[in-house]
Design a protein around this motif. Sequence first.
Motif, PDB file in Angstrom:
ATOM      1  N   ARG A  92       0.972  -1.226   0.302  1.00  0.00           N
ATOM      2  CA  ARG A  92       0.223  -0.103   0.131  1.00  0.00           C
ATOM      3  C   ARG A  92       0.896   1.250   0.094  1.00  0.00           C
ATOM      4  O   ARG A  92       0.455   2.195  -0.716  1.00  0.00           O
ATOM      5  N   TRP A  93       1.744   1.371   0.905  1.00  0.00           N
ATOM      6  CA  TRP A  93       2.908   2.292   0.815  1.00  0.00           C
ATOM      7  C   TRP A  93       3.497   2.667  -0.276  1.00  0.00           C
ATOM      8  O   TRP A  93       3.539   3.645  -0.844  1.00  0.00           O
ATOM      9  N   SER A  94       3.957   1.670  -1.025  1.00  0.00           N
ATOM     10  CA  SER A  94       4.592   1.491  -2.283  1.00  0.00           C
ATOM     11  C   SER A  94       3.977   2.024  -3.081  1.00  0.00           C
ATOM     12  O   SER A  94       4.396   2.858  -4.206  1.00  0.00           O
ATOM     13  N   GLY A 132       3.573   5.749  -2.657  1.00  0.00           N
ATOM     14  CA  GLY A 132       4.574   6.573  -2.970  1.00  0.00           C
ATOM     15  C   GLY A 132       4.804   6.543  -4.617  1.00  0.00           C
ATOM     16  O   GLY A 132       5.125   7.728  -5.162  1.00  0.00           O
TER      17      GLY A 132
END
Length: 184
Positions: A55-57, A60
Amino acid sequence: MKSPLWTALAVVLTVLYPLVIWFGQGRVEPRSLALLLLLAAASRLPSLGISAVARWSALGALALAGGAVWANAMLPLKLYPVLVNAALLAAFGYSLVAPPSMIERLARLREPDLPPAALGYTRRVTQLWCGFFAVNGAIALGLALWASHAAWSLYTGVIAYALMALLFGSEYLFRMRFKRLHHE
């Protein structure tokens, strides 16, 4: 559930990404090249429910694509390999503080009943990959900030993959020796 097609698309986009950016630089506006980054982020959508790192990737990657579109600049696009290495470092590193380690998890897919000696070994290999992702990401960052587009593309699109293959191959050979020595 992530299908093999999505996985293949994500791998192809990640591998070819630096070369497409290099070939597109000067020919295609960064705003247009940002579509490739959006596609790379979209290829990760099926895994978003599985992993916080995914999710963070993806978030980003969307931020980098947004920066490229907004500023019509190449730098956000060149930072994607840094993001990929940071995400892998986070996933592998987190598995060291919340066991089992990433390499142990992968090993158990083939061999569910790992012997005790293998547990320490898989932890050390996970640490080795963490070191690789940290150094590789730092080099990609330095090249994105200060090197030519060609040098960045050569490293992130060719050399980094060759180094990964070398590390993977060396570890495989060492693992075979380790198994022989420990009668596994």
